[in-house]
Design a protein around this motif. Structure first.
Motif, mmCIF file in Angstrom:
data_model
loop_
_atom_site.group_PDB
_atom_site.id
_atom_site.type_symbol
_atom_site.label_atom_id
_atom_site.label_comp_id
_atom_site.label_asym_id
_atom_site.label_seq_id
_atom_site.Cartn_x
_atom_site.Cartn_y
_atom_site.Cartn_z
ATOM 1 N N LEU A 175 22.812 48.674 44.818
ATOM 2 C CA LEU A 175 23.995 49.325 45.297
ATOM 3 C C LEU A 175 25.034 48.870 44.296
ATOM 4 N N LYS A 176 25.235 47.532 44.163
ATOM 5 C CA LYS A 176 26.228 47.022 43.294
ATOM 6 C C LYS A 176 26.081 47.435 41.840
ATOM 7 N N GLN A 177 24.865 47.376 41.524
ATOM 8 C CA GLN A 177 24.755 47.979 39.837
ATOM 9 C C GLN A 177 25.184 49.509 39.927
ATOM 10 N N PHE A 178 24.923 50.325 41.019
ATOM 11 C CA PHE A 178 25.535 51.512 41.050
ATOM 12 C C PHE A 178 27.050 51.721 40.822
ATOM 13 N N THR A 179 27.772 50.948 41.620
ATOM 14 C CA THR A 179 29.262 50.895 41.499
ATOM 15 C C THR A 179 29.629 50.101 40.354
ATOM 16 N N ASP A 180 29.048 49.181 39.952
ATOM 17 C CA ASP A 180 29.595 48.678 38.599
ATOM 18 C C ASP A 180 29.338 49.541 37.339
ATOM 19 N N GLY A 181 28.188 50.317 37.444
ATOM 20 C CA GLY A 181 27.905 51.458 36.390
ATOM 21 C C GLY A 181 29.008 52.528 36.236
ATOM 22 N N LEU A 182 29.880 52.942 37.460
ATOM 23 C CA LEU A 182 30.911 53.863 37.634
ATOM 24 C C LEU A 182 32.069 52.884 37.491
ATOM 25 N N GLU A 183 32.229 51.549 37.029
ATOM 26 C CA GLU A 183 33.316 50.785 36.822
ATOM 27 C C GLU A 183 34.078 50.699 38.050
ATOM 28 N N PHE A 184 33.595 50.871 39.301
ATOM 29 C CA PHE A 184 34.236 50.497 40.568
ATOM 30 C C PHE A 184 33.488 49.048 40.909
ATOM 31 N N THR A 185 34.168 47.982 40.210
ATOM 32 C CA THR A 185 33.421 46.851 40.483
ATOM 33 C C THR A 185 34.199 45.703 41.512
ATOM 34 N N ARG A 186 35.140 46.270 42.248
ATOM 35 C CA ARG A 186 35.687 45.407 43.231
ATOM 36 C C ARG A 186 35.256 45.501 44.449
ATOM 37 N N THR A 187 34.463 46.364 44.879
ATOM 38 C CA THR A 187 34.112 46.303 46.393
ATOM 39 C C THR A 187 32.997 45.604 46.439
ATOM 40 N N ALA A 188 32.067 45.607 45.475
ATOM 41 C CA ALA A 188 30.726 44.468 45.654
ATOM 42 C C ALA A 188 31.538 42.823 45.498
ATOM 43 N N MET A 189 32.528 42.909 44.524
ATOM 44 C CA MET A 189 33.143 41.517 44.635
ATOM 45 C C MET A 189 33.560 41.166 45.826
ATOM 46 N N ILE A 190 34.342 42.073 46.305
ATOM 47 C CA ILE A 190 35.187 41.524 47.676
ATOM 48 C C ILE A 190 34.061 41.101 48.863
ATOM 49 N N LEU A 191 32.812 41.890 48.767
ATOM 50 C CA LEU A 191 31.856 41.501 49.698
ATOM 51 C C LEU A 191 31.214 40.286 49.445
ATOM 52 N N SER A 192 30.841 39.947 48.088
ATOM 53 C CA SER A 192 30.502 38.693 47.659
ATOM 54 C C SER A 192 31.237 37.363 48.109
ATOM 55 N N LEU A 193 32.637 37.566 47.749
ATOM 56 C CA LEU A 193 33.498 36.649 48.177
ATOM 57 C C LEU A 193 33.326 36.320 49.711
ATOM 58 N N LEU A 194 33.504 37.306 50.512
ATOM 59 C CA LEU A 194 33.539 37.098 51.907
ATOM 60 C C LEU A 194 31.997 36.607 52.493
ATOM 61 N N SER A 195 31.122 36.922 51.721
ATOM 62 C CA SER A 195 29.827 36.213 52.056
ATOM 63 C C SER A 195 29.814 34.619 52.211
ATOM 64 N N LEU A 196 30.748 34.017 51.236
ATOM 65 C CA LEU A 196 30.686 32.495 50.975
ATOM 66 C C LEU A 196 31.065 31.942 52.359
ATOM 67 N N PRO A 197 32.112 32.166 53.070
ATOM 68 C CA PRO A 197 32.469 31.676 54.317
ATOM 69 C C PRO A 197 31.493 31.834 55.353
ATOM 70 N N LEU A 198 30.831 33.228 55.394
ATOM 71 C CA LEU A 198 30.180 33.545 56.456
ATOM 72 C C LEU A 198 28.635 32.767 56.208
ATOM 73 N N ASN A 199 28.351 32.728 55.146
ATOM 74 C CA ASN A 199 26.977 31.588 54.566
ATOM 75 C C ASN A 199 27.257 30.270 54.929
ATOM 76 N N ALA A 200 28.370 29.894 54.988
ATOM 77 C CA ALA A 200 28.699 28.291 55.259
ATOM 78 C C ALA A 200 28.995 27.952 56.336
#
Length: 442
Positions: free
Chosen positions: A143-168
């Protein structure tokens, strides 16, 4: 060149943050596990050595999604974008399922690698959990590669960053037994990874299906959401060589971890610390490589070779500069970095030494990642795969094994092999990209 470099960096920056967030999940696990004891840290390193090869093979398949989506987007063909997205997602889903089932069936390999028996026993259940977590992770990457390929890269980035405190937070509960939960230690880290990866996949999937940004690609699903053999063939033409490229690199590092594990659990723990540090800096190179690859692929859709060459040269120069900065940082902070992961004096001292070797290959590592990405962007994947195979499996691993085992250099010998292999790869891949684009431009 400066203008194109700024555009590449602007596109790459959210991808880089997303990549850093993903590797940070692993770093969080490593640091929290290492605080329990070094045997558990060695077990985590052993599992990563076993799991990395099939895992990155799946990640390589997802690269085909961004490449084909980006090329169709460059042609302004929204229906083709939707078609590649649908076929790419199911291709990735099948690959993820096969990888996870394969790891489940082969889980007992952990006891046949001549490792410390206590380490192998700790590693076995952790391997099972991480094996099943590959499914949501690869689906998230598709899904991330799909959004990145369209040059909408922020959505997956935000989710990835939010995953850090959740995982910790999940790790804090399950590894150490807080809030009334059982103390699971290494197994708790495995559950934390599985839960976090599942959640971010589900959230990104909901966003793509419901958000107005992607609505036009979902709206044509009746016409375009059909599995076609020719489309799968096109995706595999990019996906399989991409998987082999990063798989051979990951495989080299995985084999090195297993070889070092036969020396001692202390050497394996120290190797894991140095490798985690190097992997963290490599994620920036990987993000830059993906950004350059997407922009090159977009220009490739219109056959604008002059633009492709300018994009490539600018991205390679950024890779060289970044690699040099990383090398300097590793040397400056080599004494402090190991202490973030483990307090064992013997482990920390060896890790400090290994970080010097990691510093040396930073420039080559960054350059080879970017040049391979640029070649992928212009659909040149066959010859680069051969070059990468030679770099790691004819140069890197044999030289590393000879120095480590025959010349008694220990873990340092393996890292010397890395340096030679990465330098070979960086030189020949960069030369190939510049040669191909110069020929087409003229």
């Amino acid at each position: 060149m400066l203008l194109e470099s700024k555009k590449t960096l602007k596109l790459s920056f959210p991808i880089i943050l997303g990549e850093l967030a993903q590797i940070s999940l692993h770093i969080i696990d490593t640091a929290m596990i290492g605080s329990v004891n070094y045997k558990q840290l060695a077990a985590a390193a052993l599992v990563m050595s076993v799991i990395n090869i099939p895992f990155v093979f799946g990640i390589g398949i997802t690269f085909a999604v961004s490449q084909m989506v980006s090329m169709a987007h460059g042609r302004k063909d929204g229906q083709l974008v939707s078609h590649y997205f649908y076929n790419g997602f199911w291709l990735c889903a099948i690959a993820a399922l096969l990888i996870s089932v394969g790891l489940e069936l082969g889980k007992n390999i952990i006891f046949h690698l001549d490792q410390d028996p206590e380490v192998a026993k700790l590693a076995a259940p952790f391997l099972q959990l991480l094996g099943w977590s590959i499914i949501p992770m690869i689906l998230f990457m598709a899904l991330k590669q799909f959004t990145d390929g369209l040059e909408f890269t922020r959505t997956a980035m935000i989710l990835s960053l939010l995953s850090l405190p959740l995982n910790a937070f999940i790790n804090w509960i399950l590894i150490f037994g807080n809030l009334g939960a059982p103390r699971l230690e290494l197994i708790g880290a495995g559950w934390g990874t599985l839960i976090t990866r599942t959640l971010i996949f589900l959230v990104l999937g909901i966003i793509i299906l419901c958000h107005k940004t992607f609505r036009k690609y979902i709206a044509v699903r009746r016409n375009q959401w059909q599995i076609k053999g020719q489309t799968i063939k096109h995706l595999l033409h990019i996906g399989i060589p991409s998987s082999m490229q990063i798989g051979m690199e990951a495989g080299a590092f995985a084999i090195s971890g297993i070889l070092i594990g036969t020396i001692s659990s202390v050497a394996l723990a120290a190797h894991q610390i140095a490798l985690v540090c190097a992997s963290f800096t490599f994620m920036v190179s990987m993000g830059l490589a993906q950004g350059g690859s997407i922009r090159a692929s977009n220009a490739f859709g219109t056959k604008n070779w002059n633009k492709i060459r300018i994009i490539g040269k600018g991205t390679l120069l950024m890779a060289l500069a970044y690699g040099l900065c990383c090398a300097i940082s590793f040397v400056m902070f080599r004494n402090e970095l190991p202490l973030l992961f483990n307090k064992n004096k013997e482990v920390a001292e060896l890790a400090t030494y290994l970080l010097l070797f990691a510093a040396i290959f930073q420039i080559s590592d960054s350059t080879q990642a970017v040049s391979a990405g640029l070649l992928r962007g212009i659909k040149d994947v066959k010859v680069p795969t051969y070059l990468i195979a030679i770099a790691y499996w004819i140069v890197g691993i044999p030289v590393g094994y000879f120095m480590a085992v025959k010349m008694n250099f220990g873990a340092a010998g393996i890292w010397l092999g890395f340096i030679l292999g990465l330098t070979f790869s960086a030189c020949f891949l960069s030369y190939r990209f510049l040669k191909l684009t110069r020929k087409r431009k003229s």
